[in-house]
Design an enzyme around this catalytic site. Structure first.
Site, mmCIF file in Angstrom:
data_model
loop_
_atom_site.group_PDB
_atom_site.id
_atom_site.type_symbol
_atom_site.label_atom_id
_atom_site.label_comp_id
_atom_site.label_asym_id
_atom_site.label_seq_id
_atom_site.Cartn_x
_atom_site.Cartn_y
_atom_site.Cartn_z
ATOM 1 C CG ASN A 1 -10.228 -31.660 -36.861
ATOM 2 O OD1 ASN A 1 -10.880 -31.947 -35.868
ATOM 3 N ND2 ASN A 1 -10.282 -30.454 -37.438
ATOM 4 C CE LYS B 1 -12.915 -30.360 -40.007
ATOM 5 N NZ LYS B 1 -13.123 -29.460 -41.129
ATOM 6 C CG HIS C 1 -9.876 -26.073 -37.276
ATOM 7 N ND1 HIS C 1 -10.981 -25.662 -37.983
ATOM 8 C CD2 HIS C 1 -9.335 -27.101 -37.984
ATOM 9 C CE1 HIS C 1 -11.105 -26.415 -39.068
ATOM 10 N NE2 HIS C 1 -10.116 -27.294 -39.091
ATOM 11 C CD GLU D 1 -14.321 -26.569 -39.418
ATOM 12 O OE1 GLU D 1 -14.313 -27.348 -38.455
ATOM 13 O OE2 GLU D 1 -14.146 -26.941 -40.594
ATOM 14 C CD GLU E 1 -6.399 -27.337 -41.319
ATOM 15 O OE1 GLU E 1 -6.474 -28.505 -41.691
ATOM 16 O OE2 GLU E 1 -7.207 -26.812 -40.541
ATOM 17 N N GLY F 1 -12.893 -28.426 -46.382
ATOM 18 C CA GLY F 1 -14.236 -28.984 -46.588
ATOM 19 C C GLY F 1 -14.873 -28.601 -47.914
ATOM 20 C CB SER G 1 -10.030 -30.492 -49.937
ATOM 21 O OG SER G 1 -11.187 -29.758 -49.587
HETATM 22 P P1 PGA Z 1 -11.119 -31.227 -44.657
HETATM 23 O O1 PGA Z 1 -10.856 -30.510 -43.252
HETATM 24 O O2 PGA Z 1 -10.060 -32.291 -44.814
HETATM 25 O O3 PGA Z 1 -12.497 -31.795 -44.539
HETATM 26 O O4 PGA Z 1 -11.003 -30.174 -45.707
HETATM 27 C C1 PGA Z 1 -9.566 -30.218 -42.833
HETATM 28 C C2 PGA Z 1 -9.599 -29.503 -41.515
HETATM 29 O O5 PGA Z 1 -10.518 -28.723 -41.274
HETATM 30 O O6 PGA Z 1 -8.733 -29.684 -40.664
#
Ligand code: PGA
Length: 262
Positions: free
Chosen positions: A9, A11, A102, A104, A174, A180, A220
């Site tokens: 992903n 982003k 997601h 976010e 998630e 993140g 992460s």
């Molecule tokens: P990350 O993000 O691997 O940077 O923690 C995962 C995600 O948001 O899908």
């Protein structure tokens, strides 16, 4: 056996030209680290931003096939919806899948389960495979609400879907506190939630459908911890943010997935 799935992903990272360069580099690196033929045992999904989807698709090499995914869509097909992108538009660009719900999107852009359900149904109507994200906040986890939050999200987002629809779906667990932050869930924490989700799928829809849906872990994931997640029988793959942006670290994760026994 469910085929493992690794989703990158991106982003809001990479311009169209950076996307093309990245895909070329990944195609060079992946065979060197053992991902050749990975589509048989591991499906690779790349989810660039809307503006880089076309460039990523154009850069695809026969030696390194991947599934192209968008990171969101709007449920209407067309109309006066300034700034939005529809399922047929994504399909026409060569997308086969779409990430929906997601955290976010939920936290920053107001996406709600009811709207995510409409987006999932729009994706399915146009032949896009939804990758549905669910996950609890830290406050939810500390209050002992993890199970009820994720199963509640699942039930609302999948409302009125048939067992056949379910077969086209992937779920990504998630935990919001792990995204993140560098603080991944433990394999045991992830596996426990995956079991709960699978039980809900198998009882709410159909046993086989529930068993076939792939459930990914995200939050992460790095080249250092990916092997342990992917080795768990409850975890069918990973949704990767930060570590997918560098071709070396993403290729390393693909190689780890590829090297695991089926
Ligand atoms: P990350 O993000 O691997 O940077 O923690 C995962 C995600 O948001 O899908």
């Amino acid at each position: 056996m469910r085929r493992r799935l690794i989703v990158g992903n991106w982003k809001m990272h990479k311009t169209a030209s950076e996307a093309a360069a990245f895909v070329h580099r990944l195609a060079e690196l992946a065979p060197a680290v053992g991902a050749t033929g990975s589509t048989e045992r591991v499906e690779v999904v790349l989810a660039p931003p809307f503006t880089a989807l076309h460039a990523a698709a154009q850069a695809a090499a026969p030696s390194f096939p991947f599934t192209l995914a968008a990171q969101n869509l709007f449920w209407e097909e067309h109309g006066a919806f300034t700034g939005e992108v529809s399922a047929p538009m994504l399909k026409d660009l060569g997308c086969q899948a779409v990430i929906l719900g997601h955290s976010e999107r939920r936290q920053l852009f107001g996406d709600r389960d009811e709207g995510i359900n409409k987006k999932i149904r729009a994706a399915l109507r146009h032949g896009l495979r939804p990758i549905l994200c669910v996950g609890e906040s830290l406050a939810d986890r500390e209050a002992g609400l993890t199970e009820s939050v994720v199963t509640g999200q699942l039930a609302k987002c999948l409302d009125s879907l048939s067992a056949d629809d379910l077969l086209k779906l992937t779920i990504a667990y998630e935990p919001v506190w792990a995204i993140g932050t560098g603080r991944a869930a433990t394999v045991a924490q992830a596996a426990a939630v995956h079991e709960t989700l699978r039980t809900v799928l198998a009882t709410g829809w159909k046993r086989e459908a529930g068993q076939q849906v792939r459930i990914l872990y995200g939050g992460s994931v790095t080249p250092e911890n990916a092997g342990a997640f992917l080795a768990s029988p409850q975890i069918d793959g990973a949704l990767i943010g930060g570590a997918c942006l560098d071709p070396h670290s993403f290729a390393t994760i693909l190689a780890l997935a590829q090297a695991l026994p089926a």
